[in-house]
Design a protein around this motif. Structure first.
Motif, PDB file in Angstrom:
ATOM      1  N   CYS A  54       0.788  -1.232   0.000  1.00  0.00           N
ATOM      2  CA  CYS A  54       0.000   0.000   0.000  1.00  0.00           C
ATOM      3  C   CYS A  54       0.819   1.281   0.000  1.00  0.00           C
ATOM      4  CB  CYS A  54      -0.984  -0.027   1.161  1.00  0.00           C
ATOM      5  SG  CYS A  54      -2.399  -1.094   0.856  1.00  0.00           S
ATOM      6  N   ASP A  55       0.075   2.362   0.242  1.00  0.00           N
ATOM      7  CA  ASP A  55       0.446   3.718  -0.116  1.00  0.00           C
ATOM      8  C   ASP A  55       1.882   4.108   0.237  1.00  0.00           C
ATOM      9  OD1 ASP A  55      -2.243   3.474  -0.523  1.00  0.00           O
ATOM     10  OD2 ASP A  55      -2.746   5.429   0.247  1.00  0.00           O
ATOM     11  N   LYS A  56       2.184   4.259   1.523  1.00  0.00           N
ATOM     12  CA  LYS A  56       3.516   4.721   1.929  1.00  0.00           C
ATOM     13  C   LYS A  56       4.483   3.566   2.115  1.00  0.00           C
ATOM     14  CE  LYS A  56       0.935   8.270   2.237  1.00  0.00           C
ATOM     15  NZ  LYS A  56      -0.287   7.501   2.076  1.00  0.00           N
ATOM     16  N   ILE A  57       3.949   2.343   2.184  1.00  0.00           N
ATOM     17  CA  ILE A  57       4.774   1.204   2.552  1.00  0.00           C
ATOM     18  C   ILE A  57       5.765   0.862   1.444  1.00  0.00           C
ATOM     19  CG2 ILE A  57       4.741  -1.250   3.136  1.00  0.00           C
ATOM     20  CD1 ILE A  57       1.645   0.706   3.888  1.00  0.00           C
ATOM     21  N   VAL A  58       5.302   0.768   0.218  1.00  0.00           N
ATOM     22  CA  VAL A  58       6.194   0.405  -0.878  1.00  0.00           C
ATOM     23  C   VAL A  58       7.286   1.455  -1.078  1.00  0.00           C
ATOM     24  CG1 VAL A  58       6.323   0.109  -3.384  1.00  0.00           C
ATOM     25  CG2 VAL A  58       4.647  -1.179  -2.057  1.00  0.00           C
ATOM     26  N   PRO A  59       6.958   2.756  -1.164  1.00  0.00           N
ATOM     27  CA  PRO A  59       8.055   3.728  -1.267  1.00  0.00           C
ATOM     28  C   PRO A  59       9.013   3.666  -0.079  1.00  0.00           C
ATOM     29  CG  PRO A  59       5.981   4.756  -1.850  1.00  0.00           C
ATOM     30  CD  PRO A  59       5.643   3.404  -1.301  1.00  0.00           C
ATOM     31  N   GLY A  60       8.497   3.426   1.122  1.00  0.00           N
ATOM     32  CA  GLY A  60       9.366   3.313   2.286  1.00  0.00           C
ATOM     33  C   GLY A  60      10.286   2.119   2.203  1.00  0.00           C
ATOM     34  N   LEU A  61       9.759   0.965   1.782  1.00  0.00           N
ATOM     35  CA  LEU A  61      10.591  -0.222   1.600  1.00  0.00           C
ATOM     36  C   LEU A  61      11.700   0.048   0.586  1.00  0.00           C
ATOM     37  CD1 LEU A  61       7.805  -2.961   1.464  1.00  0.00           C
ATOM     38  CD2 LEU A  61       9.569  -2.805   3.223  1.00  0.00           C
ATOM     39  N   VAL A  62      11.355   0.731  -0.501  1.00  0.00           N
ATOM     40  CA  VAL A  62      12.343   1.001  -1.546  1.00  0.00           C
ATOM     41  C   VAL A  62      13.414   1.961  -1.036  1.00  0.00           C
ATOM     42  CG1 VAL A  62      12.683   2.079  -3.808  1.00  0.00           C
ATOM     43  CG2 VAL A  62      10.778   0.487  -3.446  1.00  0.00           C
ATOM     44  N   ILE A  63      13.009   3.023  -0.341  1.00  0.00           N
ATOM     45  CA  ILE A  63      13.988   3.970   0.192  1.00  0.00           C
ATOM     46  C   ILE A  63      14.934   3.270   1.162  1.00  0.00           C
ATOM     47  CG2 ILE A  63      14.261   6.020   1.647  1.00  0.00           C
ATOM     48  CD1 ILE A  63      11.597   7.033   0.405  1.00  0.00           C
ATOM     49  N   GLY A  64      14.373   2.426   2.029  1.00  0.00           N
ATOM     50  CA  GLY A  64      15.220   1.684   2.958  1.00  0.00           C
ATOM     51  C   GLY A  64      16.166   0.742   2.249  1.00  0.00           C
ATOM     52  N   ALA A  65      15.665   0.035   1.226  1.00  0.00           N
ATOM     53  CA  ALA A  65      16.516  -0.897   0.483  1.00  0.00           C
ATOM     54  C   ALA A  65      17.614  -0.172  -0.277  1.00  0.00           C
ATOM     55  CB  ALA A  65      15.661  -1.727  -0.470  1.00  0.00           C
ATOM     56  N   LEU A  66      17.327   1.030  -0.770  1.00  0.00           N
ATOM     57  CA  LEU A  66      18.336   1.790  -1.500  1.00  0.00           C
ATOM     58  C   LEU A  66      19.507   2.188  -0.612  1.00  0.00           C
ATOM     59  CD1 LEU A  66      16.085   3.937  -3.828  1.00  0.00           C
ATOM     60  CD2 LEU A  66      17.914   2.407  -4.585  1.00  0.00           C
ATOM     61  N   ALA A  67      19.272   2.266   0.693  1.00  0.00           N
ATOM     62  CA  ALA A  67      20.396   2.511   1.609  1.00  0.00           C
ATOM     63  C   ALA A  67      21.354   1.332   1.639  1.00  0.00           C
ATOM     64  CB  ALA A  67      19.869   2.802   3.014  1.00  0.00           C
ATOM     65  N   PHE A  68      20.914   0.192   1.151  1.00  0.00           N
ATOM     66  CA  PHE A  68      21.733  -1.011   1.007  1.00  0.00           C
ATOM     67  C   PHE A  68      21.775  -1.380  -0.476  1.00  0.00           C
ATOM     68  CE2 PHE A  68      20.277  -0.747   5.263  1.00  0.00           C
ATOM     69  CZ  PHE A  68      21.305  -1.256   6.049  1.00  0.00           C
ATOM     70  N   THR A  92      -9.554  -2.261  -5.038  1.00  0.00           N
ATOM     71  CA  THR A  92      -9.424  -2.449  -6.484  1.00  0.00           C
ATOM     72  C   THR A  92      -9.426  -1.163  -7.289  1.00  0.00           C
ATOM     73  OG1 THR A  92     -11.814  -2.772  -6.689  1.00  0.00           O
ATOM     74  CG2 THR A  92     -10.454  -4.742  -6.383  1.00  0.00           C
ATOM     75  N   PHE A  93      -9.715  -0.010  -6.667  1.00  0.00           N
ATOM     76  CA  PHE A  93      -9.650   1.215  -7.456  1.00  0.00           C
ATOM     77  C   PHE A  93      -8.182   1.586  -7.697  1.00  0.00           C
ATOM     78  CE2 PHE A  93      -9.352   3.072  -3.223  1.00  0.00           C
ATOM     79  CZ  PHE A  93      -8.554   4.194  -3.399  1.00  0.00           C
ATOM     80  N   TYR A  94      -7.954   2.449  -8.685  1.00  0.00           N
ATOM     81  CA  TYR A  94      -6.584   2.766  -9.069  1.00  0.00           C
ATOM     82  C   TYR A  94      -6.089   3.970  -8.276  1.00  0.00           C
ATOM     83  CZ  TYR A  94      -2.461   3.228 -12.040  1.00  0.00           C
ATOM     84  OH  TYR A  94      -1.171   3.298 -12.506  1.00  0.00           O
ATOM     85  N   GLY A  95      -5.835   3.707  -6.994  1.00  0.00           N
ATOM     86  CA  GLY A  95      -5.263   4.713  -6.112  1.00  0.00           C
ATOM     87  C   GLY A  95      -3.774   4.490  -5.941  1.00  0.00           C
ATOM     88  N   THR A  96      -3.253   4.937  -4.802  1.00  0.00           N
ATOM     89  CA  THR A  96      -1.809   4.864  -4.601  1.00  0.00           C
ATOM     90  C   THR A  96      -1.321   3.426  -4.491  1.00  0.00           C
ATOM     91  OG1 THR A  96      -1.956   6.977  -3.425  1.00  0.00           O
ATOM     92  CG2 THR A  96       0.103   5.765  -3.234  1.00  0.00           C
ATOM     93  N   ALA A  97      -2.071   2.566  -3.798  1.00  0.00           N
ATOM     94  CA  ALA A  97      -1.623   1.185  -3.621  1.00  0.00           C
ATOM     95  C   ALA A  97      -1.426   0.491  -4.958  1.00  0.00           C
ATOM     96  CB  ALA A  97      -2.625   0.417  -2.765  1.00  0.00           C
ATOM     97  N   ASN A  98      -2.406   0.594  -5.844  1.00  0.00           N
ATOM     98  CA  ASN A  98      -2.276  -0.073  -7.137  1.00  0.00           C
ATOM     99  C   ASN A  98      -1.338   0.674  -8.083  1.00  0.00           C
ATOM    100  OD1 ASN A  98      -3.848  -2.463  -6.759  1.00  0.00           O
ATOM    101  ND2 ASN A  98      -5.668  -1.174  -6.726  1.00  0.00           N
ATOM    102  N   SER A  99      -1.222   1.990  -7.924  1.00  0.00           N
ATOM    103  CA  SER A  99      -0.175   2.715  -8.654  1.00  0.00           C
ATOM    104  C   SER A  99       1.198   2.204  -8.233  1.00  0.00           C
ATOM    105  CB  SER A  99      -0.272   4.221  -8.393  1.00  0.00           C
ATOM    106  OG  SER A  99      -1.473   4.769  -8.871  1.00  0.00           O
ATOM    107  N   ASN A 100       1.373   1.956  -6.928  1.00  0.00           N
ATOM    108  CA  ASN A 100       2.624   1.353  -6.455  1.00  0.00           C
ATOM    109  C   ASN A 100       2.951   0.086  -7.233  1.00  0.00           C
ATOM    110  OD1 ASN A 100       3.311   3.098  -4.337  1.00  0.00           O
ATOM    111  ND2 ASN A 100       2.230   1.906  -2.792  1.00  0.00           N
ATOM    112  N   GLN A 101       1.956  -0.785  -7.355  1.00  0.00           N
ATOM    113  CA  GLN A 101       2.192  -2.087  -7.968  1.00  0.00           C
ATOM    114  C   GLN A 101       2.604  -1.937  -9.429  1.00  0.00           C
ATOM    115  OE1 GLN A 101       2.248  -4.512  -5.587  1.00  0.00           O
ATOM    116  NE2 GLN A 101       1.834  -2.603  -4.504  1.00  0.00           N
TER     117      GLN A 101
END
Length: 612
Positions: A157-171, A225-234
């Protein structure tokens, strides 16, 4: 394969030039972090013993040596949120698959996952945007033990995927694959849900009817199922090369979903420094990947939240992505989808019509994606050897030994949902940047009727969405109006989403009034049919000009010309003192714990993060 579109090439070249110093510094840090063999080989005996103390005998034996890749699993699982509830059994499944493939895996850490759909209009919404950076920090903590050769990141979902990516980019020296859960089956049609919301806003439906409609819409495990931030993330994670091909929109609890999860576990082993195809996340997320992400967002009318998140993720990779890049790419990116709130269909309809495979193929053939961008599923975004290996143009299916990919059909299965570049819904992308004497802002135009996009009307100024709702209920807004909702930016109160504004403003527009919204807050992927200039930067609480707007000032919003102006003489406007003052924020529902975030956060235009 088409050569890159001239604008795509030009934007990417400017981005690389602008980012040269920051990107070089980032890659130098990545190179320093990479070691010859697993980092755990440099741990002291006591350190390493702590690291595998709870493992079984077989894993302990493997982890003692330096030839077995060890994979970190970082998960946003909780069983309250429908999108993340399916992740419960992923760690054990992935550990088993990875062990069978000759590796080891450990659950390295959990990250928080909050839902904007639950916190809308509540105090907890003021934690929402900041939760992205909390997730990033939690991901970094999980990966900080020097035990791992790669990572599987479980989140949707919304902030989780960008947060995971930012954290992973530190490694950035580690490979990382995002492992999604998929959308819930389709429920109550989106148009029917929206109609009940409007009726409730004017008192024609009661709470029981509204709750019944909402429950029929959000009704099962999986992403809304609507095309909000969570599905935009995907969709973005797939186009940017961090998902396996076709992984985004397969529903939870199905054999194909399980097969895709298994495939991610096997694939990450191949991408480690001990595997045959070393592909660290720093190499996947370069300038080409972020330009591809912007194009995919524009081509699908995706969530406006990604004008924040893509900028913040790029910064974590040493890349200086700006709203001007979005604007330039929007001019040449056609709108290829109609998904709610830009239409009536949901992501399941999109997937059935050809989904990401068709979309990626169309954009590649038009030269609107960098075909040579690296990915976790193939050497490049366009790489495929034959019809049996179509890469990111492929649709996943179950085969005898797990998932296989077949070539997607040459035509959309439903042109009311998904179209070709040759016959788009609109010639230009779904987002515009506007600017003027009120600052800069983002407007999502893909859901707005072209005849309603330009609004020039007197302002009515509010400092909260509750105050606007009260004025609407009292009949004070039944006219042409530009509603200004200010002191909603990241520094003021964490930049909450303002979804409660959508039903009353839609009602006013349906009554024939010219209506627009101007705010330094967020509307996200649910931005609807009312033109809305959001993320106004600089925000009112940081001394931005929005603080000097008064009731009755005429404001002109013209997304097509890129204008956001208050029609007041320059000298008079500059001489005004800021009005209103930010509503008190920061106490209760944990908000006091985020005071340091509010003090340190950067502007929306730079991603509204605390790290930059």
């Amino acid at each position: 394969m088409s050569s890159p579109h001239p604008v795509l090439a030009r934007v990417t070249a400017r981005l690389a030039e602008r980012s040269a110093e920051g990107r070089a510094a980032y890659l130098a840090r990545v190179a320093d972090a990479r070691t010859a063999g697993p980092a755990r080989g440099g741990l002291g005996c006591a350190n390493l013993a702590h690291g595998f103390a709870a493992c079984g005998p077989a894993d302990k034996l493997r982890l003692r040596g330096d030839v077995t890749p060890n994979i970190a699993i970082v998960s946003a699982y909780n069983d309250m949120l429908s999108a993340h509830q399916p992740l419960k059994d992923y760690p054990d499944r992935l550990k088993s698959v990875i062990a069978d493939a000759g590796g080891t895996a450990q659950f390295a850490g959990g990250v928080p996952a909050m839902c904007d759909g639950i916190t809308q209009g509540r105090a907890g919404m003021e934690l929402s945007l900041f939760s992205r950076d909390v997730v990033a920090m939690a991901t970094a903590v999980a990966l900080s033990h020097d035990m791992f050769d790669g990572a599987l990141l479980l989140g949707v979902c919304d902030k989780i995927v960008p947060g995971l990516v930012i954290g992973a980019l530190a490694f950035g020296h580690l490979p990382a694959i995002l492992v999604p859960a998929g959308p819930m089956p389709s429920g109550l049609p989106n148009a029917a849900k929206a109609a009940v919301r409007k009726r409730f806003a004017v008192g024609e439906a009661d709470r029981a009817e509204l709750l019944e409609a909402e429950s029929a819409s959000y009704h099962a495990a999986g992403t809304c199922t609507f095309y909000g931030t969570a599905n935009s993330n995907q969709l973005l994670m797939e186009v940017m090369g961090l998902h396996l091909p076709g992984a985004s929109f397969v529903t939870p609890g199905t054999p194909l979903r399980d097969a895709l999860t298994d495939a991610a576990g096997r694939r990450v082993l191949e991408l480690t420094d001990l595997g045959p195809a070393y592909t660290p996340i720093a190499d996947v997320l370069d300038e080409r990947a972020f330009v591809n992400g912007v194009v995919a967002l524009l081509a699908t009318g995706g969530s406006t939240n990604h004008t924040l998140h893509l900028v913040a993720m790029a910064a974590a990779a040493g890349i200086d992505l700006t709203w001007d890049d979005f604007d330039a790419l929007s001019e040449v990116t056609p709108l290829l989808t109609r998904l709610y709130p830009n239409g009536t269909a949901d992501v399941n309809h999109f997937h059935a019509a050809g989904g990401t495979a068709f979309l990626i193929g169309e954009l590649l053939d038009a030269g609107l994606l960098h075909a040579d961008a690296r990915t976790v599923g193939a050497p490049t975004l366009s790489a495929h050897h034959d019809a049996s290996d179509p890469g990111y143009r492929g649709v996943p299916e179950l085969g005898e030994d797990g998932v296989v990919w077949r070539s997607v059909a040459g035509e959309s299965g439903d042109t009311g949902v998904l179209r070709s570049v040759g016959a788009p819904f609109e010639a230009h992308g779904g987002l515009h940047t506007v600017r003027g004497n009120l600052g800069r802002a983002v407007v999502k135009v893909s859901a707005v009727d072209p005849g309603r996009r330009v609004v020039e009307a007197p302002a009515r100024v509010f400092a909260s969405q509750e105050a606007l709702q009260d004025a609407f209920a009292a009949g004070e807004l039944d006219r042409d109006v530009v509603v200004v909702v200010r002191y909603q930016g990241p520094r003021a109160n964490g930049m909450p989403e303002l979804h409660r504004l959508t039903p009353p403003l839609s009602v006013l527009q349906d009554r024939g009034h010219r209506v627009a919204l101007v705010t330094d807050g967020r509307m996200s992927g649910a931005s609807g049919a009312v033109p809305a200039a959001i993320h106004v930067s600089p925000e009112a609480a940081a001394g931005g000009p929005l603080a000097r707007v008064r009731d009755g000032d005429v404001i002109r919003l013209d997304p097509d010309k890129g204008l956001l102006e208050v029609l007041v003489a320059d000298a008079e406007f500059a001489a005004r003192e800021p009005g209103g003052g930010a509503p008190e924020s920061g106490r209760g529902t944990g908000r006091e714990l985020f005071a340091a975030f509010r003090a340190a956060v950067g502007p929306a235009e730079l991603g509204a993060g605390v790290f930059r």
